[in-house]
Scaffold this motif. Structure first.
Motif, PDB file in Angstrom:
ATOM      1  N   TYR A 109       0.853  -1.191   0.000  1.00  0.00           N
ATOM      2  CA  TYR A 109       0.000   0.000   0.000  1.00  0.00           C
ATOM      3  C   TYR A 109       0.888   1.240   0.000  1.00  0.00           C
ATOM      4  O   TYR A 109       1.550   1.553   0.997  1.00  0.00           O
ATOM      5  CB  TYR A 109      -0.934   0.023   1.207  1.00  0.00           C
ATOM      6  N   PRO A 126      -4.580  10.420  -3.976  1.00  0.00           N
ATOM      7  CA  PRO A 126      -5.017  11.292  -2.886  1.00  0.00           C
ATOM      8  C   PRO A 126      -4.401  12.678  -3.016  1.00  0.00           C
ATOM      9  O   PRO A 126      -3.265  12.826  -3.475  1.00  0.00           O
ATOM     10  CB  PRO A 126      -4.508  10.561  -1.633  1.00  0.00           C
ATOM     11  N   GLY A 145      -9.379  11.533  -0.716  1.00  0.00           N
ATOM     12  CA  GLY A 145      -9.154  10.452  -1.663  1.00  0.00           C
ATOM     13  C   GLY A 145     -10.446   9.725  -1.992  1.00  0.00           C
ATOM     14  O   GLY A 145     -11.382   9.720  -1.200  1.00  0.00           O
ATOM     15  N   ARG A 147     -12.982   6.575  -2.638  1.00  0.00           N
ATOM     16  CA  ARG A 147     -13.221   5.313  -1.932  1.00  0.00           C
ATOM     17  C   ARG A 147     -13.603   4.189  -2.885  1.00  0.00           C
ATOM     18  O   ARG A 147     -13.396   3.018  -2.574  1.00  0.00           O
ATOM     19  CB  ARG A 147     -14.323   5.512  -0.892  1.00  0.00           C
ATOM     20  N   PHE A 154      -8.633   5.292  -0.633  1.00  0.00           N
ATOM     21  CA  PHE A 154      -9.207   5.294   0.714  1.00  0.00           C
ATOM     22  C   PHE A 154     -10.376   4.319   0.841  1.00  0.00           C
ATOM     23  O   PHE A 154     -11.253   4.489   1.684  1.00  0.00           O
ATOM     24  CB  PHE A 154      -9.666   6.704   1.090  1.00  0.00           C
ATOM     25  N   ASN A 155     -10.362   3.281   0.036  1.00  0.00           N
ATOM     26  CA  ASN A 155     -11.457   2.315   0.042  1.00  0.00           C
ATOM     27  C   ASN A 155     -11.684   1.693   1.420  1.00  0.00           C
ATOM     28  O   ASN A 155     -12.817   1.440   1.827  1.00  0.00           O
ATOM     29  CB  ASN A 155     -11.175   1.215  -0.979  1.00  0.00           C
ATOM     30  N   ILE A 157     -10.359   2.834   4.551  1.00  0.00           N
ATOM     31  CA  ILE A 157      -9.910   3.585   5.732  1.00  0.00           C
ATOM     32  C   ILE A 157     -10.888   3.470   6.899  1.00  0.00           C
ATOM     33  O   ILE A 157     -10.530   3.795   8.036  1.00  0.00           O
ATOM     34  CB  ILE A 157      -9.613   5.069   5.414  1.00  0.00           C
ATOM     35  N   ILE A 166       0.137   5.652   9.944  1.00  0.00           N
ATOM     36  CA  ILE A 166       0.085   6.245   8.607  1.00  0.00           C
ATOM     37  C   ILE A 166       1.441   6.916   8.421  1.00  0.00           C
ATOM     38  O   ILE A 166       1.770   7.885   9.113  1.00  0.00           O
ATOM     39  CB  ILE A 166      -1.043   7.278   8.471  1.00  0.00           C
ATOM     40  N   GLN A 215     -12.153   8.625  14.412  1.00  0.00           N
ATOM     41  CA  GLN A 215     -13.042   8.453  13.263  1.00  0.00           C
ATOM     42  C   GLN A 215     -14.373   9.137  13.523  1.00  0.00           C
ATOM     43  O   GLN A 215     -14.886   9.108  14.644  1.00  0.00           O
ATOM     44  CB  GLN A 215     -13.264   6.962  12.994  1.00  0.00           C
ATOM     45  N   LEU A 248      -7.669  12.293   7.044  1.00  0.00           N
ATOM     46  CA  LEU A 248      -8.058  11.671   5.775  1.00  0.00           C
ATOM     47  C   LEU A 248      -9.563  11.824   5.611  1.00  0.00           C
ATOM     48  O   LEU A 248     -10.320  11.610   6.553  1.00  0.00           O
ATOM     49  CB  LEU A 248      -7.701  10.185   5.766  1.00  0.00           C
ATOM     50  N   THR A 249     -10.003  12.203   4.418  1.00  0.00           N
ATOM     51  CA  THR A 249     -11.431  12.349   4.151  1.00  0.00           C
ATOM     52  C   THR A 249     -11.808  11.571   2.893  1.00  0.00           C
ATOM     53  O   THR A 249     -11.054  11.540   1.920  1.00  0.00           O
ATOM     54  CB  THR A 249     -11.836  13.827   3.966  1.00  0.00           C
ATOM     55  N   THR A 250     -12.997  10.964   2.920  1.00  0.00           N
ATOM     56  CA  THR A 250     -13.487  10.236   1.756  1.00  0.00           C
ATOM     57  C   THR A 250     -15.007  10.145   1.817  1.00  0.00           C
ATOM     58  O   THR A 250     -15.619  10.475   2.837  1.00  0.00           O
ATOM     59  CB  THR A 250     -12.869   8.826   1.693  1.00  0.00           C
TER      60      THR A 250
END
Length: 289
Positions: A109, A126, A145, A147, A154-155, A157, A166, A215, A248-250
């Motif tokens: 990854y 990303p 990123g 998903r 970010f599928n 996360i 990270i 999260q 991280l945002t998705t």
């Protein structure tokens, strides 16, 4: 597809008094609706295949190109740059600025993080929110990123657990972030994961950051999650008081943009690259599951 009806026996056609065929209007309508539904289903299936698989292949090629360009930039060193070892994140939209690794997702990854979050940029990989912080610096280094499809960096996360690493690589450094405790872990942290040496420096944040957890799910319009103190639009701490965060945002849930899934992590270590050991990597990269 319509069928040809024959008047001969055994054909299944209706035979009228004069021997000619007649059509049942109800059957014709039902057959037509069925054909339309089949066609629509095939169109949807082809669209899903394109979005999930074809765009992945296209994005993977673009990601490889972006990584190659970034590697070339890092290799083109000058004596002054090596002496001062200062990073340059002032790159044009769509160019690579760093690399990201999530060991829990496997040793393979790795994604180059690009500058900006336009749709064109996120098709490559990303992207860093332009108004957010820089890697390793105090503030909030925020990255968006996809998903599903377009590389889907970010599928998974949502599967990140608290303390998961990270790792962000820049030209001269490695920065190790760890996912913060989730909301239901905060109260019992000291007697549970907080006792794990790997989680050192990853406990619940206090003071102005007390509401920041590992999260959360927010509305797409909630831009406060990428602020220096996530969720606090009323607060701009002095530089010396900022915590070094990564966000991280998705999209959430998968195949939908109805909400946003947010992951917050805090920087716990910085490893300066040793020019005499170009292949050396931080031990956190070996924390694969």
């Amino acid at each position: 597809m319509s069928t040809v009806e024959h008047s001969g026996a055994g054909s299944g056609a209706l035979v009228g008094p004069g021997g000619g065929s007649t059509r049942d209007p109800v059957r014709t309508v039902v057959r037509g609706i069925g054909e339309l539904l089949i066609t629509a289903g095939l169109v949807v299936l082809l669209f899903v295949v394109y979005e999930v698989y074809v765009t992945d292949i296209m994005s993977a090629a673009k990601q490889r190109d972006a990584t190659a360009v970034l590697d070339q930039q890092w290799e083109q060193s000058t004596p002054e740059a090596e002496r001062e070892r200062t990073e340059n994140y002032n790159r044009p939209e769509g160019e690579g600025i760093a690399k990201m690794y999530i060991p829990a997702f496997g040793a393979d990854y790795a994604f180059t993080i690009l500058q900006g979050t336009t749709e064109k940029t996120l098709e490559i990989g990303p992207g860093r929110y332009l108004d957010s912080g820089e890697p390793g610096a105090p503030g909030n280094f925020a990255v968006a990123g996809h998903r599903v499809g377009k590389g889907a960096p970010f599928n998974d996360i949502d599967l990140l657990a608290s303390c998961d690493a990270i790792v962000v690589e820049t030209r001269f450094s490695w920065f190790v972030y760890r996912v913060l405790p989730k909301r239901d872990e905060v109260d019992s942290w000291a007697t549970t994961k907080g006792a794990d040496p790997r989680c050192a420096g990853t406990g619940p944040l206090g003071g102005e950051y007390s509401g920041v957890v590992g999260q959360q799910i927010v509305a797409p319009s909630d831009g406060s999650v990428i602020l220096p103190v996530p969720g606090r639009v009323d607060l701009r701490p002095d530089k010396g008081e900022e915590v070094a965060l990564m966000t991280l945002t998705t999209c959430h849930p998968r195949f939908s943009d109805r909400e946003r899934l947010i992951v917050h992590a805090v920087m716990v270590k910085q490893w300066a690259k040793n020019p005499d050991r170009p292949g050396e990597t931080p031990p956190e990269l070996k924390e694969t599951s």
